[in-house]
Design an enzyme around this catalytic site. Structure first.
Site, PDB file in Angstrom:
ATOM      1  N   ASP A 120     -46.246  50.639-102.062  1.00  0.00           N
ATOM      2  CA  ASP A 120     -46.051  49.869-103.295  1.00  0.00           C
ATOM      3  C   ASP A 120     -45.277  48.575-103.070  1.00  0.00           C
ATOM      4  O   ASP A 120     -45.124  47.795-104.002  1.00  0.00           O
ATOM      5  CB  ASP A 120     -45.332  50.711-104.354  1.00  0.00           C
ATOM      6  N   ARG A 169     -47.945  47.237-116.805  1.00  0.00           N
ATOM      7  CA  ARG A 169     -47.921  48.694-116.638  1.00  0.00           C
ATOM      8  C   ARG A 169     -46.683  49.142-115.901  1.00  0.00           C
ATOM      9  O   ARG A 169     -46.228  50.271-116.050  1.00  0.00           O
ATOM     10  CB  ARG A 169     -49.156  49.156-115.839  1.00  0.00           C
ATOM     11  N   LYS A 215     -40.597  53.909-113.151  1.00  0.00           N
ATOM     12  CA  LYS A 215     -41.854  54.362-113.766  1.00  0.00           C
ATOM     13  C   LYS A 215     -42.334  55.651-113.103  1.00  0.00           C
ATOM     14  O   LYS A 215     -42.675  56.621-113.777  1.00  0.00           O
ATOM     15  CB  LYS A 215     -42.920  53.289-113.592  1.00  0.00           C
ATOM     16  N   ASN A 216     -42.283  55.677-111.760  1.00  0.00           N
ATOM     17  CA  ASN A 216     -42.904  56.795-111.035  1.00  0.00           C
ATOM     18  C   ASN A 216     -42.022  58.032-110.981  1.00  0.00           C
ATOM     19  O   ASN A 216     -42.420  59.047-110.405  1.00  0.00           O
ATOM     20  CB  ASN A 216     -43.310  56.339-109.628  1.00  0.00           C
ATOM     21  N   CYS A 256     -59.453  53.826-108.961  1.00  0.00           N
ATOM     22  CA  CYS A 256     -58.977  52.579-109.559  1.00  0.00           C
ATOM     23  C   CYS A 256     -59.176  51.496-108.495  1.00  0.00           C
ATOM     24  O   CYS A 256     -59.731  51.744-107.430  1.00  0.00           O
ATOM     25  CB  CYS A 256     -57.519  52.705-109.966  1.00  0.00           C
ATOM     26  N   ARG A 304     -58.804  57.666-104.791  1.00  0.00           N
ATOM     27  CA  ARG A 304     -57.677  58.447-105.312  1.00  0.00           C
ATOM     28  C   ARG A 304     -58.104  59.804-105.862  1.00  0.00           C
ATOM     29  O   ARG A 304     -57.979  60.109-107.032  1.00  0.00           O
ATOM     30  CB  ARG A 304     -56.896  57.641-106.344  1.00  0.00           C
TER      31      ARG A 304
HETATM   32  C1  EPZ Z   1     -48.165  57.799-106.455  1.00  0.00           C
HETATM   33  O1  EPZ Z   1     -49.559  57.806-106.653  1.00  0.00           O
HETATM   34  C2  EPZ Z   1     -47.637  56.553-107.153  1.00  0.00           C
HETATM   35  N1  EPZ Z   1     -47.930  56.651-108.581  1.00  0.00           N
HETATM   36  C3  EPZ Z   1     -48.287  55.303-106.573  1.00  0.00           C
HETATM   37  O2  EPZ Z   1     -47.706  54.182-107.202  1.00  0.00           O
HETATM   38  C4  EPZ Z   1     -47.967  55.256-105.076  1.00  0.00           C
HETATM   39  O3  EPZ Z   1     -48.615  54.126-104.499  1.00  0.00           O
HETATM   40  C5  EPZ Z   1     -48.460  56.537-104.400  1.00  0.00           C
HETATM   41  O4  EPZ Z   1     -47.861  57.688-105.047  1.00  0.00           O
HETATM   42  C6  EPZ Z   1     -48.096  56.585-102.918  1.00  0.00           C
HETATM   43  O5  EPZ Z   1     -46.702  56.472-102.768  1.00  0.00           O
HETATM   44  C7  EPZ Z   1     -47.135  57.420-109.370  1.00  0.00           C
HETATM   45  O6  EPZ Z   1     -46.182  58.031-108.906  1.00  0.00           O
HETATM   46  C8  EPZ Z   1     -47.476  57.459-110.829  1.00  0.00           C
HETATM   47  P1  EPZ Z   1     -50.781  60.043-103.609  1.00  0.00           P
HETATM   48  P2  EPZ Z   1     -50.437  59.125-106.271  1.00  0.00           P
HETATM   49  O7  EPZ Z   1     -51.334  61.269-104.230  1.00  0.00           O
HETATM   50  O8  EPZ Z   1     -49.617  60.327-106.490  1.00  0.00           O
HETATM   51  C9  EPZ Z   1     -54.758  60.817-101.125  1.00  0.00           C
HETATM   52  C10 EPZ Z   1     -47.699  52.144-108.334  1.00  0.00           C
HETATM   53  O9  EPZ Z   1     -48.007  51.017-107.924  1.00  0.00           O
HETATM   54  N2  EPZ Z   1     -54.935  62.017-101.956  1.00  0.00           N
HETATM   55  O10 EPZ Z   1     -49.482  60.126-102.877  1.00  0.00           O
HETATM   56  O11 EPZ Z   1     -51.743  59.006-106.950  1.00  0.00           O
HETATM   57  C11 EPZ Z   1     -54.944  59.537-101.927  1.00  0.00           C
HETATM   58  O12 EPZ Z   1     -56.311  59.189-101.984  1.00  0.00           O
HETATM   59  C12 EPZ Z   1     -48.559  53.334-107.990  1.00  0.00           C
HETATM   60  O13 EPZ Z   1     -46.661  52.417-108.999  1.00  0.00           O
HETATM   61  C13 EPZ Z   1     -55.985  62.883-101.658  1.00  0.00           C
HETATM   62  O14 EPZ Z   1     -56.757  62.657-100.731  1.00  0.00           O
HETATM   63  O15 EPZ Z   1     -50.641  58.896-104.710  1.00  0.00           O
HETATM   64  C14 EPZ Z   1     -54.141  58.531-101.138  1.00  0.00           C
HETATM   65  O16 EPZ Z   1     -54.923  58.039-100.076  1.00  0.00           O
HETATM   66  C15 EPZ Z   1     -49.829  52.908-107.280  1.00  0.00           C
HETATM   67  N3  EPZ Z   1     -56.152  64.000-102.413  1.00  0.00           N
HETATM   68  C16 EPZ Z   1     -53.003  59.363-100.552  1.00  0.00           C
HETATM   69  O17 EPZ Z   1     -53.403  60.738-100.695  1.00  0.00           O
HETATM   70  C17 EPZ Z   1     -55.308  64.322-103.452  1.00  0.00           C
HETATM   71  O18 EPZ Z   1     -55.497  65.371-104.101  1.00  0.00           O
HETATM   72  C18 EPZ Z   1     -51.671  59.194-101.284  1.00  0.00           C
HETATM   73  O19 EPZ Z   1     -51.910  59.398-102.671  1.00  0.00           O
HETATM   74  C19 EPZ Z   1     -54.242  63.420-103.741  1.00  0.00           C
HETATM   75  C20 EPZ Z   1     -54.070  62.283-102.977  1.00  0.00           C
END
Ligand code: EPZ
Length: 420
Positions: free
Chosen positions: A307, A399, A22-23, A117, A122
């Site tokens: 995850d 999802r 998915k990701n 969420c 996020r």
């Molecule tokens: C991706 O989410 C995945 N989703 C998530 O999988 C996964 O848990 C996550 O990466 C971490 O590996 C998809 O790929 C669609 P991040 P993403 O940006 O990109 C902070 C699942 O279960 N952050 O790496 O949204 C954020 O708050 C899902 O399949 C900022 O502060 O995650 C978090 O604490 C859930 N500012 C950390 O970084 C930003 O601009 C990591 O988030 C962006 C992120």
């Protein structure tokens, strides 16, 4: 509303085919906006989030067709709208991934501000900071992020404050058509990013730094079509291996990539599970020996994946000993612990950690899913519990897991989907 009715204590035995990731599929679908040529995508999983992304691409004017072999044919030749509507974005945060491609190809993007969420706030501040560093102006109007640039985006040297998967993907997709060279530092290294890089390279993008935290992109003026098969879903594979261990069974996942699961397989071995890798099959065998509690701390790849945190919490609940699991990526990703307590789990939340005193027996109960991976962990707990468990709000699980009850039934699980 659908729920799963599970009768536990049946050891799982058999083979489960793993679907596309998915990701990886989500950013790759967004990347089709970068060209007016038609791309073909194979091994795309049939998930609600994928459907949402296809609907979003359609709303922007992209043409998406599915052929008889279930391959997706995607053409963004007719894109005439750069506004990602609230009603779609509110259901899937990954919609923000269309912003980079839209800015890169059209110089304009309007994306409804993705809300938080269940697992945390996020924010997308780093995505937006990166776009501004590439010359885009960013405003927030009526709940929409409006990005625009008079001329082509310009390459830049950008360092992420925090490792962000989506931020890395968005800026990567913006940079491939930008003028000049972009360096992304402290970039995420998840396998899904390498899959996106491979897809973009197949379109003609010039990218270096795979597997490292520094990506170097030389912008090109146009990108072409690609014919690409999405990587296997490492989290789906890991989830089923944990389910096998928690039920004291023996399951082989097929079409998986063990290289993407390094630390997850190590932790399974630490827990006493016999793990055998043969090509693209991985077997978890817990039919002998004692399942032992493990400690883990989530971290960006190649660290332990957030995850998989909830699934290992379920494993610790029925293991021998005391295990401590710490979540460092998201601020609110321990909610499954409270639901597992309803099943008799001896589990204490301590800040960003859970301390689990394993028990040989927990009891089925009605529980409620709060997010995608929490729901998977509750299914695992139900499979390992005595008696009957009802997992409610399983729209979360649909999802990210393709036909999960069918795949589990095929290895002996007593699980059925019911409707209230
Ligand atoms: C991706 O989410 C995945 N989703 C998530 O999988 C996964 O848990 C996550 O990466 C971490 O590996 C998809 O790929 C669609 P991040 P993403 O940006 O990109 C902070 C699942 O279960 N952050 O790496 O949204 C954020 O708050 C899902 O399949 C900022 O502060 O995650 C978090 O604490 C859930 N500012 C950390 O970084 C930003 O601009 C990591 O988030 C962006 C992120």
């Amino acid at each position: 509303m659908d729920y799963f009715k599970i009768r536990g204590k049946t050891p799982l035995h058999g083979r489960i085919p793993i679907s596309g990731a998915k990701n990886a599929a989500l950013p790759i679908l967004a990347a089709t906006l970068l060209t007016d040529k038609m791309s073909t995508l194979l091994n795309v999983p049939h998930l609600n989030d994928i459907t949402t992304m296809v609907e979003l691409l359609g709303a922007l004017g992209t043409d998406v067709a599915i052929d008889e072999s279930m391959a997706l044919k995607v053409s963004a030749a007719q894109v005439n709208n750069q506004r990602a509507p609230y009603e779609l974005v509110k259901t899937m945060r990954a919609s923000i991934l269309v912003m980079g491609p839209l800015l890169a190809r059209f110089g304009r993007a309007e994306v409804s501000f993705p809300g938080g969420c269940a697992i945390g706030n996020r924010p997308v501040d780093l995505h937006l900071k990166g776009f501004e560093a590439m010359g885009a102006s960013i405003d927030v109007r009526d709940g929409y992020i409006v990005g625009s640039t008079e001329n082509r985006l310009k390459g830049c040297d950008f360092t992420f404050d925090t490792v962000t998967v989506g931020g890395t993907e968005n800026l990567l997709m913006a940079a491939v058509l930008a003028e000049g060279r972009t360096v992304l530092r402290n970039a995420a290294r998840e396998p899904e990013i390498n899959d996106l890089i491979a897809f973009l390279r197949g379109m003609g993008a010039e990218i270096e730094g795979d597997d490292t935290s520094t990506l170097v992109i030389n912008g090109v003026s146009k990108l072409g079509a690609n014919h690409y098969s999405v990587m296997p879903d490492r989290i789906e594979a890991g989830t089923f291996l944990v389910a096998a261990a928690a039920t004291r069974g023996c399951v082989t996942v097929e079409n998986a990539n063990a290289e993407h699961l390094g630390i997850v397989l190590e932790k399974l071995r630490d827990a006493g599970v016999k793990v055998i890798v043969e090509g693209n099959s991985i077997t978890a065998d817990m039919t002998e020996g004692q399942l032992t509690s493990i400690d883990l701390i989530t971290a960006p790849y190649p660290g332990f994946p957030t995850d998989m945190q909830a699934q290992f919490t379920a494993l610790n609940v029925v293991a021998h000993g005391v295990g401590r699991i710490t979540e460092t990526i998201f601020e609110n990703r321990l909610m499954q612990a409270h639901e597992m307590s309803r099943m008799g789990a001896n589990i204490t939340v301590d800040g960003h950690s859970v301390i689990i005193r394993g028990k040989s027996n927990i009891d089925g109960a009605p529980v409620m899913a709060s997010d995608l991976r929490a729901s998977a962990s509750l299914v695992i707990a139900g499979l390992a519990a005595n008696g009957e468990t009802h997992v409610d709000r399983i729209y979360h699980i649909d999802r990210g897991y393709e036909r999960i009850e069918e795949k589990l039934q095929a290895v002996g699980a007593d699980i059925v989907r019911k409707s209230r």
